[in-house]
Design a protein around this motif. Structure first.
Motif, PDB file in Angstrom:
ATOM      1  N   ARG A 137      17.308  -1.701  52.745  1.00  0.00           N
ATOM      2  CA  ARG A 137      17.386  -1.796  53.822  1.00  0.00           C
ATOM      3  C   ARG A 137      15.695  -0.730  54.749  1.00  0.00           C
ATOM      4  O   ARG A 137      15.768  -0.654  55.685  1.00  0.00           O
ATOM      5  CB  ARG A 137      18.520  -0.694  54.443  1.00  0.00           C
ATOM      6  N   ILE A 160      13.678  -3.252  55.180  1.00  0.00           N
ATOM      7  CA  ILE A 160      13.439  -3.867  56.629  1.00  0.00           C
ATOM      8  C   ILE A 160      13.488  -2.769  58.037  1.00  0.00           C
ATOM      9  O   ILE A 160      12.419  -3.569  58.810  1.00  0.00           O
ATOM     10  CB  ILE A 160      15.394  -4.192  57.323  1.00  0.00           C
ATOM     11  N   LEU A 161      13.645  -1.567  57.767  1.00  0.00           N
ATOM     12  CA  LEU A 161      12.866  -0.819  58.535  1.00  0.00           C
ATOM     13  C   LEU A 161      11.862  -0.806  58.732  1.00  0.00           C
ATOM     14  O   LEU A 161      10.746  -0.894  59.181  1.00  0.00           O
ATOM     15  CB  LEU A 161      13.378   0.675  58.444  1.00  0.00           C
ATOM     16  N   THR A 162      10.511  -0.849  57.229  1.00  0.00           N
ATOM     17  CA  THR A 162       9.625  -0.709  56.921  1.00  0.00           C
ATOM     18  C   THR A 162       8.999  -2.066  58.315  1.00  0.00           C
ATOM     19  O   THR A 162       7.693  -1.515  58.806  1.00  0.00           O
ATOM     20  CB  THR A 162       9.026  -0.586  55.834  1.00  0.00           C
ATOM     21  N   VAL A 163       9.402  -2.948  57.380  1.00  0.00           N
ATOM     22  CA  VAL A 163       9.071  -4.318  58.537  1.00  0.00           C
ATOM     23  C   VAL A 163       8.800  -4.030  59.709  1.00  0.00           C
ATOM     24  O   VAL A 163       7.944  -4.039  61.008  1.00  0.00           O
ATOM     25  CB  VAL A 163       9.287  -5.622  57.909  1.00  0.00           C
ATOM     26  N   ASN A 164      10.390  -3.914  60.416  1.00  0.00           N
ATOM     27  CA  ASN A 164      10.369  -2.796  62.005  1.00  0.00           C
ATOM     28  C   ASN A 164       9.796  -2.142  62.529  1.00  0.00           C
ATOM     29  O   ASN A 164       8.728  -2.879  63.413  1.00  0.00           O
ATOM     30  CB  ASN A 164      12.101  -2.826  62.376  1.00  0.00           C
ATOM     31  N   ASN A 165       9.037  -1.197  61.763  1.00  0.00           N
ATOM     32  CA  ASN A 165       8.110  -0.866  62.683  1.00  0.00           C
ATOM     33  C   ASN A 165       7.008  -1.160  62.704  1.00  0.00           C
ATOM     34  O   ASN A 165       6.324  -0.444  63.496  1.00  0.00           O
ATOM     35  CB  ASN A 165       8.300   0.791  61.303  1.00  0.00           C
ATOM     36  N   LYS A 170       6.401  -4.673  62.539  1.00  0.00           N
ATOM     37  CA  LYS A 170       5.958  -4.744  63.693  1.00  0.00           C
ATOM     38  C   LYS A 170       6.096  -4.183  65.251  1.00  0.00           C
ATOM     39  O   LYS A 170       5.717  -4.608  65.980  1.00  0.00           O
ATOM     40  CB  LYS A 170       7.234  -5.642  64.391  1.00  0.00           C
ATOM     41  N   THR A 171       6.508  -3.194  65.246  1.00  0.00           N
ATOM     42  CA  THR A 171       6.858  -2.179  66.500  1.00  0.00           C
ATOM     43  C   THR A 171       5.452  -0.973  66.961  1.00  0.00           C
ATOM     44  O   THR A 171       5.043  -1.357  68.436  1.00  0.00           O
ATOM     45  CB  THR A 171       8.100  -1.398  66.268  1.00  0.00           C
ATOM     46  N   TYR A 172       4.863  -0.914  65.644  1.00  0.00           N
ATOM     47  CA  TYR A 172       4.111   0.272  65.817  1.00  0.00           C
ATOM     48  C   TYR A 172       2.087  -0.920  65.520  1.00  0.00           C
ATOM     49  O   TYR A 172       1.420  -0.140  66.246  1.00  0.00           O
ATOM     50  CB  TYR A 172       3.562   0.975  65.565  1.00  0.00           C
ATOM     51  N   TRP A 173       2.620  -1.668  64.819  1.00  0.00           N
ATOM     52  CA  TRP A 173       1.147  -1.999  64.349  1.00  0.00           C
ATOM     53  C   TRP A 173       0.238  -2.737  65.863  1.00  0.00           C
ATOM     54  O   TRP A 173      -1.200  -2.364  65.999  1.00  0.00           O
ATOM     55  CB  TRP A 173       1.157  -3.538  63.935  1.00  0.00           C
TER      56      TRP A 173
END
Length: 130
Positions: free
Chosen positions: A104, A107-112, A114-117
């Motif tokens: 989990r 997944i949160l780290t990857v989603n963050n 992708k969002t903030y990069w």
């Protein structure tokens, strides 16, 4: 020089003494090999016979639900030599929550990421936007 030759002679004599005393004739007699089972079980039969591997059995059954997989038949093949390293139920109960939390978090780290990069790159590329 005499001291070095005495040390060398002493070490050779010590090694010879160790060699002579370690090679004694105290055999325990003929060893009888353990009996091999007449008909060894395959992986699936072994897992079905062990109560502590019920999670592995459930995973095998779940994998066989797909039309593309026939994992139970492949692991039941008498000509196949497979090694399965599977945790028992106690190990899964102990470590599965840890792995679930780690997945989990990833997944949160990857989603963050992708969002903030993209925003980070835009700000770093254009210093006037800071």
């Amino acid at each position: 020089m005499k001291k070095i030759s005495k040390i060398f002679t002493f070490s050779i004599m010590t090694m010879a003494l160790l060699l002579v005393t370690s090679c004694s004739d105290d055999d325990n007699g003929p060893t009888i090999p353990p009996e091999q089972p007449m008909d060894p079980l395959n992986i699936v039969e072994t897992a079905l016979g062990e109560n502590s591997l019920s999670t592995l059995v459930a995973a095998l059954q779940k994998a066989d639900e797909s039309a593309a997989n026939d994992l139970v038949a492949a692991l039941s093949d008498e000509n196949g030599t497979f090694t399965v390293l599977a945790p028992n139920n106690d190990a899964l109960q102990t470590y599965l929550p840890v792995w679930t939390d780690l997945i989990r978090w990833m997944i949160l780290t990857v989603n963050n990421f992708k969002t903030y990069w993209p925003q980070y790159l835009r700000i770093m590329s254009f210093p006037e936007l800071r």
